[in-house]
Motif scaffolding. Structure first.
Motif, PDB file in Angstrom:
ATOM      1  N   ASP A  36       0.798  -1.237   0.000  1.00  0.00           N
ATOM      2  CA  ASP A  36       0.000   0.000   0.000  1.00  0.00           C
ATOM      3  C   ASP A  36       0.825   1.279   0.000  1.00  0.00           C
ATOM      4  OD1 ASP A  36      -2.152  -1.695  -0.100  1.00  0.00           O
ATOM      5  OD2 ASP A  36      -2.766  -1.376   1.951  1.00  0.00           O
ATOM      6  N   PRO A  37       1.643   1.458  -1.007  1.00  0.00           N
ATOM      7  CA  PRO A  37       2.028   0.542  -2.080  1.00  0.00           C
ATOM      8  C   PRO A  37       3.218  -0.324  -1.681  1.00  0.00           C
ATOM      9  CG  PRO A  37       2.988   2.678  -2.507  1.00  0.00           C
ATOM     10  CD  PRO A  37       2.163   2.819  -1.242  1.00  0.00           C
ATOM     11  N   GLU A  55       3.713   2.655  -7.613  1.00  0.00           N
ATOM     12  CA  GLU A  55       2.917   3.710  -8.223  1.00  0.00           C
ATOM     13  C   GLU A  55       3.769   4.722  -8.986  1.00  0.00           C
ATOM     14  OE1 GLU A  55      -0.981   4.087  -5.418  1.00  0.00           O
ATOM     15  OE2 GLU A  55       0.722   5.344  -4.875  1.00  0.00           O
ATOM     16  N   VAL A 105       2.711   9.702 -11.025  1.00  0.00           N
ATOM     17  CA  VAL A 105       1.998   8.476 -10.672  1.00  0.00           C
ATOM     18  C   VAL A 105       1.650   7.754 -11.963  1.00  0.00           C
ATOM     19  CG1 VAL A 105      -0.038   7.490  -9.559  1.00  0.00           C
ATOM     20  CG2 VAL A 105       1.086   9.489  -8.552  1.00  0.00           C
ATOM     21  N   ARG A 107       0.521   4.417 -11.984  1.00  0.00           N
ATOM     22  CA  ARG A 107      -0.579   3.479 -11.720  1.00  0.00           C
ATOM     23  C   ARG A 107      -0.920   3.572 -10.240  1.00  0.00           C
ATOM     24  NH1 ARG A 107       0.782  -1.301  -9.221  1.00  0.00           N
ATOM     25  NH2 ARG A 107      -0.793  -2.517 -10.311  1.00  0.00           N
ATOM     26  N   SER A 108      -2.017   2.942  -9.846  1.00  0.00           N
ATOM     27  CA  SER A 108      -2.394   2.858  -8.436  1.00  0.00           C
ATOM     28  C   SER A 108      -2.062   1.464  -7.921  1.00  0.00           C
ATOM     29  CB  SER A 108      -3.893   3.112  -8.262  1.00  0.00           C
ATOM     30  OG  SER A 108      -4.302   2.790  -6.944  1.00  0.00           O
ATOM     31  N   TYR A 109      -1.718   1.368  -6.667  1.00  0.00           N
ATOM     32  CA  TYR A 109      -1.476   0.057  -6.088  1.00  0.00           C
ATOM     33  C   TYR A 109      -2.760  -0.772  -6.057  1.00  0.00           C
ATOM     34  CZ  TYR A 109      -3.437   1.672  -1.609  1.00  0.00           C
ATOM     35  OH  TYR A 109      -4.259   2.152  -0.616  1.00  0.00           O
ATOM     36  N   ARG A 110      -3.879  -0.164  -6.296  1.00  0.00           N
ATOM     37  CA  ARG A 110      -5.160  -0.868  -6.340  1.00  0.00           C
ATOM     38  C   ARG A 110      -5.488  -1.421  -7.739  1.00  0.00           C
ATOM     39  NH1 ARG A 110      -6.395   3.976  -3.409  1.00  0.00           N
ATOM     40  NH2 ARG A 110      -6.699   3.511  -1.208  1.00  0.00           N
ATOM     41  N   ASP A 111      -4.609  -1.198  -8.705  1.00  0.00           N
ATOM     42  CA  ASP A 111      -4.854  -1.627 -10.086  1.00  0.00           C
ATOM     43  C   ASP A 111      -4.530  -3.108 -10.277  1.00  0.00           C
ATOM     44  OD1 ASP A 111      -5.656   0.922 -10.767  1.00  0.00           O
ATOM     45  OD2 ASP A 111      -3.745   1.487 -11.664  1.00  0.00           O
TER      46      ASP A 111
END
Length: 129
Positions: A36-37, A55, A105, A107-111
């Motif tokens: 996260d991340p 990210e 940024v 990407r997101s760590y949620r991707d």
């Protein structure tokens, strides 16, 4: 596809990070942190450190504090560019360019499921050989 937050998923960056450590000069120590991340720190002999996260990719600054399990703090961080996962051999060239103080940024760590984990896994497979 890896299930997020499993031990295997959390360790996916280690192969990539080991490949970078192998080509960056003057490494004193390095560690990864899980999520996260997912991120990692490489301390350098000159008192600076490289920090990678999933990210924003790589940044460099003067090492202020940090250890495994605790976010690394850098003074005057400079984001090196080159994407979130530049080839290990390219990282030294990015260091020479100096970077930018503005965080990027990629990407997101949620991707989850965006292909990033597969790219990391390829480095893990190489490290095992």
């Amino acid at each position: 596809m890896w299930d997020p937050y499993t031990a295997e998923w959390l360790s996916l960056p280690v192969g990539y990070l080991g490949a970078v450590v192998a080509v960056v000069p003057a490494v004193v120590d390095w560690w990864d942190d899980p999520f996260d991340p997912r991120d990692a720190t490489i301390r350098l002999r000159d008192g600076s450190a490289l920090v990678w996260d999933e990210e924003s990719g790589w940044r460099r600054g003067e090492f202020v504090s940090g250890k495994q399990g605790e976010r690394t703090v850098l003074a005057a961080p400079r984001y090196l560019g080159g994407g979130v996962l530049p080839e290990p051999g390219e990282v030294a060239g990015l260091l020479a360019r100096g970077g930018d103080p503005e965080r990027v940024v990629y990407r997101s760590y949620r991707d989850f499921g965006d292909g990033f984990d597969e790219r990391l896994a390829a480095y893990r497979a190489l490290a095992v050989l």
